[in-house]
Design an enzyme around this catalytic site. Structure first.
Site, mmCIF file in Angstrom:
data_model
loop_
_atom_site.group_PDB
_atom_site.id
_atom_site.type_symbol
_atom_site.label_atom_id
_atom_site.label_comp_id
_atom_site.label_asym_id
_atom_site.label_seq_id
_atom_site.Cartn_x
_atom_site.Cartn_y
_atom_site.Cartn_z
ATOM 1 N N LYS A 32 32.051 57.423 99.282
ATOM 2 C CA LYS A 32 32.430 56.110 99.654
ATOM 3 C C LYS A 32 32.513 54.792 99.029
ATOM 4 O O LYS A 32 33.177 54.597 98.509
ATOM 5 C CB LYS A 32 32.674 55.797 101.478
ATOM 6 C CG LYS A 32 32.799 56.086 102.309
ATOM 7 C CD LYS A 32 31.959 55.778 104.049
ATOM 8 C CE LYS A 32 33.035 56.047 105.025
ATOM 9 N NZ LYS A 32 32.138 55.729 105.981
ATOM 10 N N LYS A 62 48.524 65.583 109.837
ATOM 11 C CA LYS A 62 47.588 65.402 111.444
ATOM 12 C C LYS A 62 48.416 63.636 111.649
ATOM 13 O O LYS A 62 47.715 62.727 111.046
ATOM 14 C CB LYS A 62 45.896 65.361 111.587
ATOM 15 C CG LYS A 62 45.481 64.956 112.914
ATOM 16 C CD LYS A 62 44.203 65.610 112.827
ATOM 17 C CE LYS A 62 43.120 64.646 113.878
ATOM 18 N NZ LYS A 62 42.280 65.163 113.563
ATOM 19 N N LYS A 96 45.944 56.765 112.554
ATOM 20 C CA LYS A 96 46.068 55.729 112.734
ATOM 21 C C LYS A 96 46.503 55.216 111.571
ATOM 22 O O LYS A 96 47.128 53.702 111.247
ATOM 23 C CB LYS A 96 45.165 55.657 113.318
ATOM 24 C CG LYS A 96 43.635 54.628 112.715
ATOM 25 C CD LYS A 96 42.228 54.542 113.120
ATOM 26 C CE LYS A 96 41.407 54.931 112.209
ATOM 27 N NZ LYS A 96 40.175 53.926 113.523
#
Length: 334
Positions: free
Chosen positions: A119, A200, A203
């Site tokens: 990140k 997959k 969202k």
């Protein structure tokens, strides 16, 4: 005080970040597993709102998402009588315990965390909380002396860090924490994107037509399923490699109806994809309509407020006891 069944002796703790979005994939792949586990373990489930703010959040949206997520999980079958459901930031002792643990965690251990490396490499202007939040995660876990922490394989390193921190603290100051074990959750049926069944359902998908959200408009859900990618064979047959779209729709049916793959294949032998898709849409809409109805009853209810207040009191008392023990062990003023 909430009473767990005397037959249940092992405990788990699960943290959920308040993204505000639950997809059909989340429901089938994860939440239905949590519903099964609530009959096997003493279960603590918390909304990890303090973890959420390691990256910038809109305050109004975050506040709405926290409450909405609690209501959604209950509507999806998480029983408030079988789980202690609470909001992380409502318990100040998580942060207090975290600070004491930070003062006993070597910098090098945190710098090796792979999620931080990933990140931070994408954002040079990250905040300090992104670096230290694994210790807050350790505090979340160790405050309750749980036996297991159910996580996916990508979170295993964080639980291993928690174990290391607890073991070192116990060795340095005496018996303080139960050492939790990792409980690697086997992913439930993987639900794929309706537009691109090779990836997959997520969202964050670029194409909203491929994703069904639990709070989507019912007409929108039907349109998405009827427009789902299939193939030219026009045979309802399970074959993930050759027929990923149809196989994905079959998986959805199996997960929501309890029927087997062969049952679904037999039901639609000789029938066209339109008939099959209408069945899938009806099945999904029946399930989601029931969840949405429960959600609407819960979201603004006084019962939800009462539940969260009661569970904040319960978990605060547990975590405070652990914090006071740590203070005593470390020589801080009582």
């Amino acid at each position: 005080m909430k009473e767990f069944s005397a037959n249940i002796t092992k405990s788990i703790l699960t943290g959920i970040q308040p993204s505000g979005v639950i997809t059909l994939g989340n429901y089938i792949g994860a939440i239905k597993q949590m519903v099964r586990m609530q009959d096997e373990f003493k279960s603590y489930i918390f909304i990890a709102d303090m973890h959420a703010i390691t990256v910038p959040q809109d305050p109004t949206t975050l506040h709405e998402n926290i409450r909405s997520l609690v209501a959604l999980y209950i509507a999806c079958g998480i029983d408030p009588d079988k789980n202690i459901i609470f909001i992380q930031s409502e318990n100040e002792y998580h942060a207090n315990i975290s600070w004491l643990l930070e003062c006993n965690t070597p910098f090098g251990e945190l710098s090796r965390m792979t999620q931080f490396k990933d990140k931070s490499s994408k954002n040079a202007n990250f905040y300090a909380g992104l670096f230290t939040y694994p210790i807050l995660m350790a505090a979340d876990i160790l405050a309750y002396d749980v036996d297991y922490v159910p996580v996916g394989i990508d979170q295993k390193q964080h639980v291993e860090l928690t174990r290391n921190i607890a073991i070192k603290f116990n060795k340095k100051y005496g018996d303080t924490f139960k050492i939790p074990d990792v409980y690697i959750t086997k992913e439930g049926t993987k639900i794929m994107d309706l537009v691109n069944p090779l990836k997959k359902m997520s969202k964050s998908s670029e194409n909203p037509k491929g994703v069904i959200r639990i709070l989507d408009d019912i007409n929108s859900i039907r349109k998405k399923i009827m427009g789902a990618t299939t193939d030219s064979e026009c045979i309802v047959r399970f074959d993930p490699e050759a027929k990923p779209g149809i196989s994905n729709l079959i998986n959805i049916c199996v997960a929501l109806t309890g029927k087997s793959i062969s049952d679904i294949e037999t039901m639609f032998e000789g029938k066209n994809y339109g008939e099959f898709k209408r069945f899938v849409a009806d099945t999904v809409i029946e399930e989601i309509s029931a969840i949405q109805a429960r959600y609407q009853k819960i979201i603004n209810s006084q019962e939800l407020d009462k539940l969260l207040e009661e569970n904040a009191t319960i978990t605060r008392a547990i975590a405070q006891k652990k914090f006071m023990l740590m203070k005593e062990k470390m020589g801080l003023y009582k």
